[in-house]
Scaffold this motif. Structure first.
Motif, PDB file in Angstrom:
ATOM      1  N   PRO A  53       0.831  -1.209   0.000  1.00  0.00           N
ATOM      2  CA  PRO A  53       0.000   0.000   0.000  1.00  0.00           C
ATOM      3  C   PRO A  53       0.865   1.259   0.000  1.00  0.00           C
ATOM      4  O   PRO A  53       1.843   1.341   0.739  1.00  0.00           O
ATOM      5  CB  PRO A  53      -0.786  -0.113   1.304  1.00  0.00           C
ATOM      6  N   HIS A  54       0.520   2.189  -0.869  1.00  0.00           N
ATOM      7  CA  HIS A  54       1.191   3.493  -0.911  1.00  0.00           C
ATOM      8  C   HIS A  54       0.128   4.544  -1.185  1.00  0.00           C
ATOM      9  O   HIS A  54      -0.511   4.503  -2.239  1.00  0.00           O
ATOM     10  CB  HIS A  54       2.257   3.556  -2.005  1.00  0.00           C
ATOM     11  N   PHE A  55      -0.036   5.468  -0.252  1.00  0.00           N
ATOM     12  CA  PHE A  55      -1.055   6.494  -0.427  1.00  0.00           C
ATOM     13  C   PHE A  55      -0.817   7.308  -1.693  1.00  0.00           C
ATOM     14  O   PHE A  55      -1.752   7.579  -2.450  1.00  0.00           O
ATOM     15  CB  PHE A  55      -1.129   7.399   0.806  1.00  0.00           C
ATOM     16  N   ILE A  56       0.423   7.680  -1.962  1.00  0.00           N
ATOM     17  CA  ILE A  56       0.704   8.478  -3.159  1.00  0.00           C
ATOM     18  C   ILE A  56       0.318   7.699  -4.418  1.00  0.00           C
ATOM     19  O   ILE A  56      -0.269   8.254  -5.349  1.00  0.00           O
ATOM     20  CB  ILE A  56       2.173   8.921  -3.203  1.00  0.00           C
ATOM     21  N   GLY A  57       0.609   6.405  -4.435  1.00  0.00           N
ATOM     22  CA  GLY A  57       0.225   5.584  -5.584  1.00  0.00           C
ATOM     23  C   GLY A  57      -1.273   5.552  -5.780  1.00  0.00           C
ATOM     24  O   GLY A  57      -1.771   5.582  -6.915  1.00  0.00           O
ATOM     25  N   TYR A  58      -2.011   5.486  -4.671  1.00  0.00           N
ATOM     26  CA  TYR A  58      -3.472   5.478  -4.754  1.00  0.00           C
ATOM     27  C   TYR A  58      -3.999   6.789  -5.312  1.00  0.00           C
ATOM     28  O   TYR A  58      -4.759   6.809  -6.271  1.00  0.00           O
ATOM     29  CB  TYR A  58      -4.093   5.194  -3.390  1.00  0.00           C
ATOM     30  N   GLY A  75      -5.300  19.579  -0.501  1.00  0.00           N
ATOM     31  CA  GLY A  75      -6.314  20.054   0.430  1.00  0.00           C
ATOM     32  C   GLY A  75      -7.380  19.047   0.795  1.00  0.00           C
ATOM     33  O   GLY A  75      -7.091  17.889   1.090  1.00  0.00           O
ATOM     34  N   ALA A  76      -8.627  19.495   0.757  1.00  0.00           N
ATOM     35  CA  ALA A  76      -9.759  18.668   1.183  1.00  0.00           C
ATOM     36  C   ALA A  76      -9.900  17.427   0.306  1.00  0.00           C
ATOM     37  O   ALA A  76     -10.257  16.348   0.804  1.00  0.00           O
ATOM     38  CB  ALA A  76     -11.052  19.486   1.155  1.00  0.00           C
ATOM     39  N   GLU A  77      -9.617  17.566  -0.974  1.00  0.00           N
ATOM     40  CA  GLU A  77      -9.703  16.405  -1.872  1.00  0.00           C
ATOM     41  C   GLU A  77      -8.710  15.333  -1.439  1.00  0.00           C
ATOM     42  O   GLU A  77      -9.048  14.152  -1.346  1.00  0.00           O
ATOM     43  CB  GLU A  77      -9.419  16.829  -3.313  1.00  0.00           C
ATOM     44  N   LYS A  78      -7.489  15.739  -1.127  1.00  0.00           N
ATOM     45  CA  LYS A  78      -6.457  14.793  -0.694  1.00  0.00           C
ATOM     46  C   LYS A  78      -6.827  14.182   0.658  1.00  0.00           C
ATOM     47  O   LYS A  78      -6.642  12.986   0.878  1.00  0.00           O
ATOM     48  CB  LYS A  78      -5.109  15.505  -0.614  1.00  0.00           C
ATOM     49  N   LEU A  81      -9.426  11.534   0.060  1.00  0.00           N
ATOM     50  CA  LEU A  81      -8.814  10.343  -0.527  1.00  0.00           C
ATOM     51  C   LEU A  81      -8.036   9.559   0.517  1.00  0.00           C
ATOM     52  O   LEU A  81      -7.999   8.332   0.487  1.00  0.00           O
ATOM     53  CB  LEU A  81      -7.918  10.721  -1.706  1.00  0.00           C
ATOM     54  N   ARG A  82      -7.428  10.258   1.470  1.00  0.00           N
ATOM     55  CA  ARG A  82      -6.695   9.562   2.541  1.00  0.00           C
ATOM     56  C   ARG A  82      -7.646   8.691   3.367  1.00  0.00           C
ATOM     57  O   ARG A  82      -7.309   7.565   3.738  1.00  0.00           O
ATOM     58  CB  ARG A  82      -5.979  10.579   3.449  1.00  0.00           C
ATOM     59  N   PHE A  85      -8.450   5.648   1.289  1.00  0.00           N
ATOM     60  CA  PHE A  85      -7.275   4.769   1.248  1.00  0.00           C
ATOM     61  C   PHE A  85      -7.137   3.997   2.555  1.00  0.00           C
ATOM     62  O   PHE A  85      -6.933   2.778   2.551  1.00  0.00           O
ATOM     63  CB  PHE A  85      -6.015   5.614   0.996  1.00  0.00           C
ATOM     64  N   ASP A  86      -7.258   4.700   3.678  1.00  0.00           N
ATOM     65  CA  ASP A  86      -7.131   4.033   4.977  1.00  0.00           C
ATOM     66  C   ASP A  86      -8.201   2.967   5.173  1.00  0.00           C
ATOM     67  O   ASP A  86      -7.926   1.897   5.723  1.00  0.00           O
ATOM     68  CB  ASP A  86      -7.174   5.059   6.117  1.00  0.00           C
ATOM     69  N   ALA A  87      -9.422   3.236   4.712  1.00  0.00           N
ATOM     70  CA  ALA A  87     -10.501   2.253   4.824  1.00  0.00           C
ATOM     71  C   ALA A  87     -10.204   1.026   3.960  1.00  0.00           C
ATOM     72  O   ALA A  87     -10.410  -0.112   4.402  1.00  0.00           O
ATOM     73  CB  ALA A  87     -11.836   2.884   4.425  1.00  0.00           C
ATOM     74  N   MET A  88      -9.702   1.238   2.746  1.00  0.00           N
ATOM     75  CA  MET A  88      -9.341   0.113   1.875  1.00  0.00           C
ATOM     76  C   MET A  88      -8.230  -0.718   2.488  1.00  0.00           C
ATOM     77  O   MET A  88      -8.274  -1.951   2.477  1.00  0.00           O
ATOM     78  CB  MET A  88      -8.845   0.631   0.519  1.00  0.00           C
ATOM     79  N   LYS A  89      -7.247  -0.043   3.015  1.00  0.00           N
ATOM     80  CA  LYS A  89      -6.117  -0.731   3.627  1.00  0.00           C
ATOM     81  C   LYS A  89      -6.596  -1.569   4.818  1.00  0.00           C
ATOM     82  O   LYS A  89      -6.195  -2.720   4.969  1.00  0.00           O
ATOM     83  CB  LYS A  89      -5.084   0.316   4.069  1.00  0.00           C
ATOM     84  N   ALA A  90      -7.472  -1.008   5.628  1.00  0.00           N
ATOM     85  CA  ALA A  90      -8.009  -1.740   6.777  1.00  0.00           C
ATOM     86  C   ALA A  90      -8.800  -2.968   6.324  1.00  0.00           C
ATOM     87  O   ALA A  90      -8.648  -4.047   6.898  1.00  0.00           O
ATOM     88  CB  ALA A  90      -8.885  -0.825   7.624  1.00  0.00           C
ATOM     89  N   ARG A  91      -9.628  -2.806   5.293  1.00  0.00           N
ATOM     90  CA  ARG A  91     -10.412  -3.941   4.785  1.00  0.00           C
ATOM     91  C   ARG A  91      -9.513  -5.056   4.281  1.00  0.00           C
ATOM     92  O   ARG A  91      -9.763  -6.226   4.537  1.00  0.00           O
ATOM     93  CB  ARG A  91     -11.332  -3.499   3.638  1.00  0.00           C
ATOM     94  N   THR A  92      -8.475  -4.696   3.564  1.00  0.00           N
ATOM     95  CA  THR A  92      -7.631  -5.717   2.948  1.00  0.00           C
ATOM     96  C   THR A  92      -6.644  -6.326   3.931  1.00  0.00           C
ATOM     97  O   THR A  92      -6.109  -7.394   3.680  1.00  0.00           O
ATOM     98  CB  THR A  92      -6.871  -5.163   1.734  1.00  0.00           C
ATOM     99  N   GLN A  93      -6.428  -5.678   5.056  1.00  0.00           N
ATOM    100  CA  GLN A  93      -5.508  -6.212   6.055  1.00  0.00           C
ATOM    101  C   GLN A  93      -6.252  -6.820   7.242  1.00  0.00           C
ATOM    102  O   GLN A  93      -5.643  -7.191   8.227  1.00  0.00           O
ATOM    103  CB  GLN A  93      -4.544  -5.115   6.535  1.00  0.00           C
ATOM    104  N   GLY A  94      -7.576  -6.919   7.149  1.00  0.00           N
ATOM    105  CA  GLY A  94      -8.360  -7.586   8.181  1.00  0.00           C
ATOM    106  C   GLY A  94      -8.515  -6.794   9.459  1.00  0.00           C
ATOM    107  O   GLY A  94      -8.762  -7.361  10.503  1.00  0.00           O
ATOM    108  N   LYS A  95      -8.382  -5.470   9.391  1.00  0.00           N
ATOM    109  CA  LYS A  95      -8.471  -4.667  10.609  1.00  0.00           C
ATOM    110  C   LYS A  95      -9.816  -3.966  10.760  1.00  0.00           C
ATOM    111  O   LYS A  95     -10.046  -3.309  11.750  1.00  0.00           O
ATOM    112  CB  LYS A  95      -7.344  -3.632  10.628  1.00  0.00           C
ATOM    113  N   GLU A  96     -10.680  -4.101   9.778  1.00  0.00           N
ATOM    114  CA  GLU A  96     -11.993  -3.474   9.880  1.00  0.00           C
ATOM    115  C   GLU A  96     -12.912  -4.406  10.663  1.00  0.00           C
ATOM    116  O   GLU A  96     -12.929  -5.608  10.449  1.00  0.00           O
ATOM    117  CB  GLU A  96     -12.551  -3.232   8.478  1.00  0.00           C
TER     118      GLU A  96
END
Length: 115
Positions: A53-58, A75-78, A81-82, A85-96
């Motif tokens: 996972p890389h936030f910049i890549g996302y 700004g607000a758009e970034k 997106l953060r 990204f954090d929600a996707m990372k949590a879902r894929t790493q089993g932390k949600e």
């Protein structure tokens, strides 16, 4: 008439050979398939395929699919997106909470990782 061949992932501005290889590992082999999936579904597939996972890549992917340069995200758009990204990372790493992954099951019975 024969249908046109799919376009390589690198036809999308901002996607180089290494990123294209990661998406191919995730089962996304053409620019058309990536555009059809959209940034979130494609990046989640990227993560599930074991790519790092890389936030910049996302957010660079989000910008690329909109035809914008990666550094146009601010700004607000970034910030929004953060959060995605954090929600996707949590879902894929089993932390949600409620995730069907092994870590969520271990947490449920009280033997998961100590945090």
């Amino acid at each position: 008439m024969q249908s046109p061949l799919p376009s390589p992932l690198t036809d999308i501005a901002g996607i180089g050979p290494a990123t294209a290889e990661g998406f191919t590992r995730a089962g996304i082999a053409s620019a058309e398939a990536l555009r059809a999936m959209g940034a979130d579904a494609a990046y989640e597939a990227w993560l599930r395929a074991g790519n790092p996972p890389h936030f910049i890549g996302y957010y660079a992917l989000v910008m690329a699919l909109q035809g914008r340069p990666w550094n146009d995200c601010r700004g607000a758009e970034k910030d929004a997106l953060r959060l995605r990204f954090d929600a996707m990372k949590a879902r894929t790493q089993g932390k949600e909470k409620g995730h069907p992954g092994i870590e969520a099951a271990l947490d449920e019975i009280g033997v998961g990782l100590r945090r």
